[in-house]
Structures are given as C-alpha cells and as structure tokens.
Design a protein around this motif. Structure first.
Motif, mmCIF file in Angstrom:
data_model
loop_
_atom_site.group_PDB
_atom_site.id
_atom_site.type_symbol
_atom_site.label_atom_id
_atom_site.label_comp_id
_atom_site.label_asym_id
_atom_site.label_seq_id
_atom_site.Cartn_x
_atom_site.Cartn_y
_atom_site.Cartn_z
ATOM 1 N N UNK A 360 0.743 -0.315 10.254
ATOM 2 C CA UNK A 360 -0.206 -0.041 9.172
ATOM 3 C C UNK A 360 0.500 -0.295 7.847
ATOM 4 N N UNK A 361 -0.199 -0.953 6.937
ATOM 5 C CA UNK A 361 0.387 -1.341 5.660
ATOM 6 C C UNK A 361 -0.562 -0.925 4.547
ATOM 7 N N UNK A 362 -0.047 -0.208 3.553
ATOM 8 C CA UNK A 362 -0.878 0.333 2.476
ATOM 9 C C UNK A 362 -0.387 -0.156 1.117
ATOM 10 N N UNK A 363 -1.333 -0.286 0.181
ATOM 11 C CA UNK A 363 -1.057 -0.896 -1.115
ATOM 12 C C UNK A 363 -1.672 -0.059 -2.230
ATOM 13 N N UNK A 364 -1.012 -0.093 -3.396
ATOM 14 C CA UNK A 364 -1.537 0.665 -4.530
ATOM 15 C C UNK A 364 -2.479 -0.211 -5.352
ATOM 16 N N UNK A 365 -2.948 0.323 -6.470
ATOM 17 C CA UNK A 365 -3.966 -0.371 -7.267
ATOM 18 C C UNK A 365 -3.452 -1.670 -7.878
ATOM 19 N N UNK A 366 -2.129 -1.841 -7.964
ATOM 20 C CA UNK A 366 -1.578 -3.089 -8.485
ATOM 21 C C UNK A 366 -1.389 -4.130 -7.395
ATOM 22 N N UNK A 367 -1.658 -3.754 -6.131
ATOM 23 C CA UNK A 367 -1.494 -4.679 -5.024
ATOM 24 C C UNK A 367 -0.119 -4.651 -4.401
ATOM 25 N N UNK A 368 0.726 -3.706 -4.826
ATOM 26 C CA UNK A 368 2.092 -3.621 -4.294
ATOM 27 C C UNK A 368 2.128 -2.773 -3.029
ATOM 28 N N UNK A 369 2.988 -3.148 -2.105
ATOM 29 C CA UNK A 369 3.186 -2.401 -0.875
ATOM 30 C C UNK A 369 3.810 -1.051 -1.193
ATOM 31 N N UNK A 370 3.230 0.019 -0.637
ATOM 32 C CA UNK A 370 3.724 1.376 -0.875
ATOM 33 C C UNK A 370 4.579 1.791 0.328
ATOM 34 N N UNK A 371 5.799 2.268 0.063
ATOM 35 C CA UNK A 371 6.744 2.636 1.114
ATOM 36 C C UNK A 371 6.924 4.136 1.177
ATOM 37 N N UNK A 372 7.124 4.647 2.384
ATOM 38 C CA UNK A 372 7.294 6.092 2.558
ATOM 39 C C UNK A 372 8.569 6.604 1.918
ATOM 40 N N UNK A 373 9.532 5.720 1.654
ATOM 41 C CA UNK A 373 10.736 6.153 0.959
ATOM 42 C C UNK A 373 10.464 6.581 -0.464
ATOM 43 N N UNK A 374 9.293 6.186 -1.000
ATOM 44 C CA UNK A 374 8.933 6.526 -2.374
ATOM 45 C C UNK A 374 7.737 7.463 -2.465
ATOM 46 N N UNK A 375 6.888 7.491 -1.420
ATOM 47 C CA UNK A 375 5.641 8.241 -1.513
ATOM 48 C C UNK A 375 5.178 8.666 -0.127
ATOM 49 N N UNK A 376 4.635 9.866 -0.035
ATOM 50 C CA UNK A 376 4.064 10.322 1.239
ATOM 51 C C UNK A 376 2.826 9.509 1.596
ATOM 52 N N UNK A 377 2.298 8.774 0.625
ATOM 53 C CA UNK A 377 1.140 7.924 0.880
ATOM 54 C C UNK A 377 1.507 6.523 1.294
ATOM 55 N N UNK A 378 2.788 6.295 1.621
ATOM 56 C CA UNK A 378 3.248 4.963 1.972
ATOM 57 C C UNK A 378 2.770 4.492 3.333
ATOM 58 N N UNK A 379 3.086 3.259 3.639
ATOM 59 C CA UNK A 379 2.694 2.625 4.898
ATOM 60 C C UNK A 379 3.412 3.290 6.068
ATOM 61 N N UNK A 380 2.665 3.643 7.095
ATOM 62 C CA UNK A 380 3.268 4.287 8.258
ATOM 63 C C UNK A 380 2.889 3.561 9.537
ATOM 64 N N UNK A 381 3.859 3.238 10.384
ATOM 65 C CA UNK A 381 3.547 2.642 11.682
ATOM 66 C C UNK A 381 3.000 3.701 12.626
ATOM 67 N N UNK A 382 2.443 3.271 13.735
ATOM 68 C CA UNK A 382 1.822 4.186 14.697
ATOM 69 C C UNK A 382 2.436 3.988 16.081
ATOM 70 N N UNK A 383 2.823 5.080 16.702
ATOM 71 C CA UNK A 383 3.328 4.976 18.072
ATOM 72 C C UNK A 383 2.233 4.449 19.003
ATOM 73 N N UNK A 384 1.012 4.823 18.751
ATOM 74 C CA UNK A 384 -0.120 4.337 19.550
ATOM 75 C C UNK A 384 -1.092 3.612 18.623
ATOM 76 N N UNK A 385 -1.388 2.367 18.941
ATOM 77 C CA UNK A 385 -2.298 1.578 18.106
ATOM 78 C C UNK A 385 -3.665 2.249 18.053
ATOM 79 N N UNK A 386 -4.245 2.293 16.867
ATOM 80 C CA UNK A 386 -5.532 2.965 16.677
ATOM 81 C C UNK A 386 -6.613 2.383 17.578
ATOM 82 N N UNK A 387 -6.559 1.082 17.818
ATOM 83 C CA UNK A 387 -7.601 0.431 18.624
ATOM 84 C C UNK A 387 -7.191 0.287 20.081
ATOM 85 N N UNK A 388 -6.117 0.949 20.466
ATOM 86 C CA UNK A 388 -5.669 0.857 21.839
ATOM 87 C C UNK A 388 -4.981 -0.464 22.122
ATOM 88 N N UNK A 389 -4.584 -0.640 23.376
ATOM 89 C CA UNK A 389 -3.883 -1.858 23.757
ATOM 90 C C UNK A 389 -4.133 -2.141 25.232
#
Length: 789
Positions: A360-389
């Motif tokens: 999962x990849x998340x972006x702020x209003x400027x279009x920049x990638x947000x990282x969890x090292x800087x914000x709790x709202x950053x991009x987080x991977x998932x152990x289980x894919x939301x849509x299954x596999x």
C-alpha cells in the motif's frame, strides 16, 4: 469463400479452448454437451459462441445454462435463477458448486428454479452443476463470486468500529433495501470470523471460520432499518471481527447457505467485554503487545513486495500494477482514517507470490510519497493482501478477512485505541521507492497511428489481425484487429482503425475488448462478460476493471503485471479508439511486434517478424505498410472470437492481413479545401501529423481533434511515468529535528539539535543524481562531550 450454410465445424489444428467454426454438412447427433460445456467438437459446439454461430450441439440448451444474476458476494446467500429450466412446484433441484458443495435448490410458484450461492472464501468465476434427481448433475453453468459487498449499511461506520471507546456510545443503526428480502419479517444476526488451527492438518495450518454467534432480533418488521443498544457479551468477546446478516423471519437461527443480506466485515468493538468499555486504552495496549509478540514469530514478508511509485502521478498512471484504495481517495470523498495526513492511497493489484501479502502506498496533497518513518499516516504494507490471493480459501489468503485480522484490527489496537503506534509501524514500515521502475507504455490510436515503447511514431493502416506485442519467453501476446473506417454516411475510406484487442499471458484467461457500435464489449475466453452487476472482476491470472465516465475505459492487469487500456470516444461522428499497453521493466529486450522492442532505443523498433531492422530515418509509408503487414497473426495463434458471419467472412476465413486493401499513403493539404484552414488552426504541436491525417481521411475535424487529444493524453501518461531518482529515507537525529520529508533528486534536508545538544555531521544534505545524499549523517550529542573531543 463464405460459409454456405448455417452449420459450422471446428478445424482440428486449433487449440481446444478457441472455437474455430467452418462450414460442415451437419451436426453429429452423438455429440453431447453433458459435462462438456465450453468445449468445441468437430461437428458441433458446446461453447457459448455456438448460439450466435448456430452450431450448437442438439442438447446445448438443456446442458449449459446461464445464471441470473451472474454474480454473488463471496459470502453467498444470493438466489441464482437457472435460466431455461422450469420445474413443477413439487419437483426437486440439487446444486453442486465446484464439484464439492451440494445444496438443495428451490422452485418458486411460477416453476422457476434457483440455487443459493454458498460461502466459499474465494473470488472469481465459480462453476456449478444442477441435477433434478440428486445423482445426475448434467447441467452446467458458472457465476462470478466477488469481494464481500455491503448489502446492509452500517450507519456511521466510525461509531460501529469504535463503540465503547471514550465519547462513543448510543444506539447503532443499520439499513437495507427491504425489497431484496421478499418477506414481511426478518431476522438480524451477528456472525463472527476467525482463523484457527486446523486439527486435521499435519502441519500448523489455519482454516477460515465464519460462524453464527447470536441474533440481534428475530421476526422483526422488514422496514429496511433497525436500531439497537449494544451490550458487552463476555461469552463472545474473543470474536473481534464479523458481519451482520439479515434473513427471512422463517429461517432458523444461524441457518447456513440461505438467502440473506450481509454487511461488510467490521471490528466488533460494540460487543467486546466490559473491561474494554471500562478502560479501552489499557485493553487495547494489551492486545497490541500480544500482536507484537505474534508478529515476531512470523516469517517476514517485506522483502518480496514491490516498491511504491515515488509520486502520486506515477501511482495513478501505473494502472497495470496499482489500483486506487477506496479507503483513501480524495476524489471520492473517502476519509483516510488509517493514514491521517495522506489524501490518496493505492494498493498493488497482485499479492506477493509466496506469502500473499500486499503493498500500500500513500501520498500527501503535494503528491509526495508519505513514509511511516515521518508520519503515522505513511504507507504501510500488509501481511495479507486486502483482496486476497490465489488459490484463496486458506488463511492468510482469504479476501478481506485475512487482511482485517492481520493488518487492520492491530492498527485499531495500537494506533487508534492506544498510544503504541510505534509498535505497529515497526512491523509495517514503508518500503520507499528507491527500486521502483515505471512501466514502458506503447499506444495505438486513431487511423491508425502507433507510438512504440521507445517513443517512435508511425502510421500503419493495415486491415486484418496483427501482433501489437509478443514476448515468447513470458508467453505474452497482445493482438489487434483493425477494420476499415466507415463515415457516418456509410462511406468507406482508405484507412483503418482498431476494432478489437485481445491478450493472454501464460495460463491466464483470454480477454478481448471490442467495439460494438458506440459501445464496448469485453469477452473472457470468447464469452461475453456482463458489467451490469460488477465493475471489477477477478479472473484467472488477471484483474479487470471497467469505467464509463465520458470515455469508456477498460483496464486489464495480469501477472507480469502488465495492463492495457481501451477507450472509446462517443462524442464524435466516427468512434476514436485507443489502446495503451503498459509493460514493466522486466520486459526490456523481450518484446517484438508493432509496438517495437522495449529497450529505450527507438532505432530498432521497426524490426520485422524475420528479425531484420528497417531504418526509421528515411523509411517510406509504403515500406512501413510492408513492415506492419508482416506482423499479421497466424490462425493457430489467434486469440480472437469469431462469433458472427461477418467475423467469419471478414477475418477467420481470409488471410490475417488483407492484401487487397491499400490505404491512402499521402493526403495533400489543398489550399482551396475549406477544411484545411480550420485543420491547421487545430492540429498543432505534438500529434499534429496524426490529427491532420485523420481530419483529412474522415473529412471530420472532430475526429482529428479526438486523435490529437488521445496523442496528448499519451504524452501526459509518459510524463507522469517519467523516472525519478530517490535517495531513500533519512532518520531524524535523536534529540534533534529534521526539516523536510522529501527524498527525491534535488530535495534538501536540514537538521538542528535541541537545546543542550551539539550537531555533528552535516546540517544540510541534498539528494543528487546518482541516488546518494551529500554530506554525512547528523547526530545530536550533549555539549560536555565537546570538551573531550
């Protein structure tokens, strides 16, 4: 020659999955479709195309049925009518799904027969058979099982998900469409989901369990609304995830596989034990630490995930590998509850191969990638894919549910209900984008213009069926069918346009997108797909999305992953079709066909099917035509569907390239032509030549302008996919501050220390072209150490 009769045979040399009708004397009565739906025989067919070709085996309609509706939620409970089969009210019907689950069907007062879809914990096309005696399941069909849908709406979802936390109480309300349950009284039930160890397995595997817990109300008026005051349920508190189900009042409590309406899965905060309501923070902290201990025992999945796109524009353009996350999409008004500070998130379409995990990849209003090292709202991977596999059905690959258990409930425990979000982010750190490589993009547009993966532009107006892309070692084939351009008045002109695109990779389904008047049709394995019920389909090896927003748009994503987009502009007299093919960097130096060799070198893009290269510097239109004609497909490799007399006569029986059709190689711009002046004022800039060609050949400025817009759209796509350099995340020095959270080429970060500390290292660091940071890592050290340095 054209077929002379209404009956067609199959050519034996063609693959069994592709119907190949040709004239024959008549049907063989010995052929039967019982248990053989979808197959094609020498003398008759049990494939869906036989209906339009009039070459069905005699028992096709009795053996191969269509279901209505053609889709159901993964949770089941939808009544699927078996079309073409009626029984007396005292008859019997048995339904067998995937050859495993047998359920009793039902018959209404008019004799229509129905099967109720079961819970299968998977998505995709589900085969099922029916029987009238319980022994001979000789009628076959299929339906699409989709991700769990919310047929029951939980009003104010935030209240439901956080009930019992400070300042969250009161009545909970749900609504539903009462006409979907044809009864005066209904039952409202709670079902819980969990994944438990399978006692039957030799290993410590898990199994999915969706179980009836208790009723919230029975024999209630079917008013479409129900409210209640939830109470703690100590005896069910271990069930932390579940769904509401509404059934007819006549159904028994917890009766499985009956008609019903389901809510979406949600965390069951509202029925947790009293200890949660007394001190939700302490309760959640304990749960978070338990999850932390479990995560430390599990195998890491992070290394097999693909990197995020570096910018939002890249993420939105890379439609082959990433899809908008509906929980964080500023355009649809969704609130980014799990990613505060972000405005748009995307998810990787394909799960990771080994663990079935998701990116999962998340972006702020400027279009920049947000990282969890800087914000709790950053991009987080998932152990289980939301849509299954695939192959689904086994944890942690259950669509929706596994993701909630492994990745969402833990976020509630650690980040929303307590102050231990650092624990969560330690296990779900952002991957960054240093290794991200944007895909290559080639396009076909107008009448009939090509821009290769490496940017070479040319016009080839051949009539027939051709390879757009072929990659033999990846078994990828993308094929295009072209037809002669017909003006609104019926006049045929000396140019062609796209009429169909088909694609297949490895063992994936064959997907074909074709024009049908001013509409698009999508076919899967030569069978027409309906999009009245679903806009997103999970197919064998592919994902399919259809949108109708001014431009008709079909996106197909497959395992490589790759994608192609098909647009049909309805606002001009002659429909302008565009096909865009996206391929990831793994295809470099592996492609051939009309879209060229993807290797960042346009000089070899005019490579013929025999392997020789034509120089593009002084190539003539006639030489381009000869080059393109050489990429016609063979009959044995065709992916196309021939399900009408027109397609048989025009494409199946003749050679794949129509050598009798010669396009107009040059179109003079006559000064006395009243269209030329307007054309010259519109056809400007990049794509002007394409615009002029299509304006003159169709005598329509609207068509030329549409071609110009399509060319500019492709340019915008290429700009969005432009590679950028990332130098990677830099941590904030302990006892100091980092000013800036941008990590791309040209960005500069500055560092300061808190009072009483001295900064060692660089006060500023800049990301440079080679992907490294200038300067040295900053550290903040107490002042007394300075005296001893």
């Amino acid at each position: 020659s054209s077929p002379s009769g209404e009956s067609f045979c199959r050519i034996p040399s063609r693959s069994a999955s592709w119907p190949n009708p040709v004239p024959c004397a008549g049907h063989q009565e010995s052929e039967t479709c019982r248990g053989k739906c979808g197959r094609v025989f020498e003398a008759c067919s049990c494939h869906a195309t036989c209906l339009s070709l009039l070459n069905c085996c005699t028992d096709y309609s009795r053996s191969c049925f269509q279901a209505s509706p053609q889709s159901s939620s993964m949770l089941g409970g939808r009544a699927l009518r078996i079309l073409g089969l009626d029984l007396p009210s005292d008859g019997h019907l048995f339904c067998r799904f995937k050859g495993e689950i047998t359920l009793k069907g039902f018959i209404d007062e008019e004799g229509h027969v129905y099967c109720t879809s079961p819970l299968l914990f998977e998505t995709g096309w589900i085969p099922f058979d029916v029987s009238t005696d319980g022994d001979h399941f000789d009628r076959s069909g299929e339906y699409l099982e989709a991700d769990p849908t919310s047929e029951v709406t939980l009003v104010n979802a935030t209240q439901w998900n956080s009930y019992g936390t400070p300042n969250t109480a009161g009545q909970l309300q749900m609504t539903w469409n009462s006409s979907l349950i044809e009864t005066e009284e209904v039952n409202v039930e709670l079902w819980g989901y969990r994944e438990v160890s399978s006692s039957e397995a030799e290993t410590s595997s898990l199994r999915a369990e969706l179980s009836y817990l208790y009723s919230l109300g029975r024999n209630l008026p079917n008013s479409g609304v129900f409210s209640f005051n939830p109470e703690p349920r100590e005896d069910f508190s271990e069930w932390e995830l579940g769904n509401i189900r509404i059934t007819a009042g006549s159904k028994s409590e917890g009766e499985r596989n009956v008609q019903g309406l389901w809510s979406g899965g949600h965390i069951l905060a509202w029925h947790l034990e009293q200890a949660f309501r007394d001190d939700s923070s302490a309760w959640a902290e304990n749960k978070c630490l338990q999850w932390d201990a479990l995560e430390k025992k599990l195998t890491s999945f992070l290394n097999e995930l693909i990197d995020c796109p570096c910018t939002l524009s890249q993420a939105r353009a890379d439609t082959g590998r990433f899809h908008t996350d509906s929980t964080c999409n500023i355009e649809s008004g969704s609130v980014c509850t799990y990613h505060p500070g972000s405005v748009y998130c995307v998810r990787a379409i394909q799960a990771s191969p080994r663990h079935g995990s998701g990116q999962q990849c998340c972006y702020d209003s400027s279009g920049a990638l947000v990282l969890t090292g800087d914000s709790v709202g950053g991009s987080t991977p998932d152990r289980a894919h939301d849509w299954g596999a695939p192959p689904y059905r086994e944890p942690p690959r259950i669509p929706g549910y596994s993701h909630w258990l492994y990745d969402v409930t833990s976020f509630f425990y650690c980040c929303l209900w307590s102050d231990l979000c650092n624990v969560y982010l330690d296990h779900r750190p952002s991957s960054g984008c240093r290794k991200y490589q944007p895909p290559g993009a080639g396009v076909v547009l107008g009448s009939l213009h090509f821009v290769t993966f490496d940017g070479l532009s040319y016009t080839f107006s051949g009539k027939g069926e051709y390879y757009l892309v072929s990659a033999a070692d990846r078994e990828l084939s993308v094929q295009a069918r072209t037809e002669q351009v017909k003006l609104q008045n019926g006049t045929l002109v000396k140019a062609t346009q796209l009429s169909s695109v088909a694609m297949k990779e490895n063992s994936s389904d064959v997907i074909e997108v074709r024009t049908a008047g001013k509409h698009l049709q999508v076919l899967r394995n030569q069978k027409l797909l309906p999009f009245t019920e679903q806009r997103w389909m999970d197919l064998q090896g592919e994902e399919l999305q259809v949108a109708f927003q001014g431009l008709w748009r079909v996106v197909v994503s497959n395992l490589t992953p790759s994608a192609f987009t098909r647009r049909l502009n309805q606002n001009v007299c002659v429909c302008v079709c565009v096909s865009t093919v996206l391929l990831p960097a793994e295809f470099s130096n592996r492609t051939q066909g009309l879209l060229g060799s993807m290797n960042a070198d346009p000089s070899d893009d005019l490579m013929t099917s025999s392997g020789s290269v034509i120089s593009s510097a002084d190539v003539t239109p006639e030489e381009i035509f000869t080059f393109g004609a050489g990429w016609n497909i063979s009959k044995t490799s065709s992916l196309f569907t021939y399900d009408s007399r027109y397609l048989l006569d025009s494409y199946f029986l003749p050679p794949s390239h129509d050598s009798t059709f010669v396009p107009a190689f040059s179109l003079p711009e006559k000064p006395d032509d009243p269209l030329v002046a307007d054309m010259l004022s519109v056809c400007l800039g990049e794509g002007a030549q394409f615009c002029k060609h299509d304006t003159l050949i169709t005598r329509s400025l609207a068509v030329g302008n549409a071609t110009l817009r399509a060319r500019r759209d492709h340019r915008a796509l290429m700009e969005a996919l432009e590679p950028v350099v990332s130098c990677g995340w830099i941590p904030t020095p302990r006892n100091g501050k980092k000013n800036g959270t941008r990590y791309l080429q040209g960005n500069t970060l500055s560092f300061t220390c808190s009072e009483g500390y001295v900064l060692y290292g660089s006060t500023e660091r800049t990301c440079v072209e080679d992907g490294t940071w200038t300067g040295e890592q900053a550290h903040c050290i107490t002042g007394w150490l300075e005296r001893f340095s």
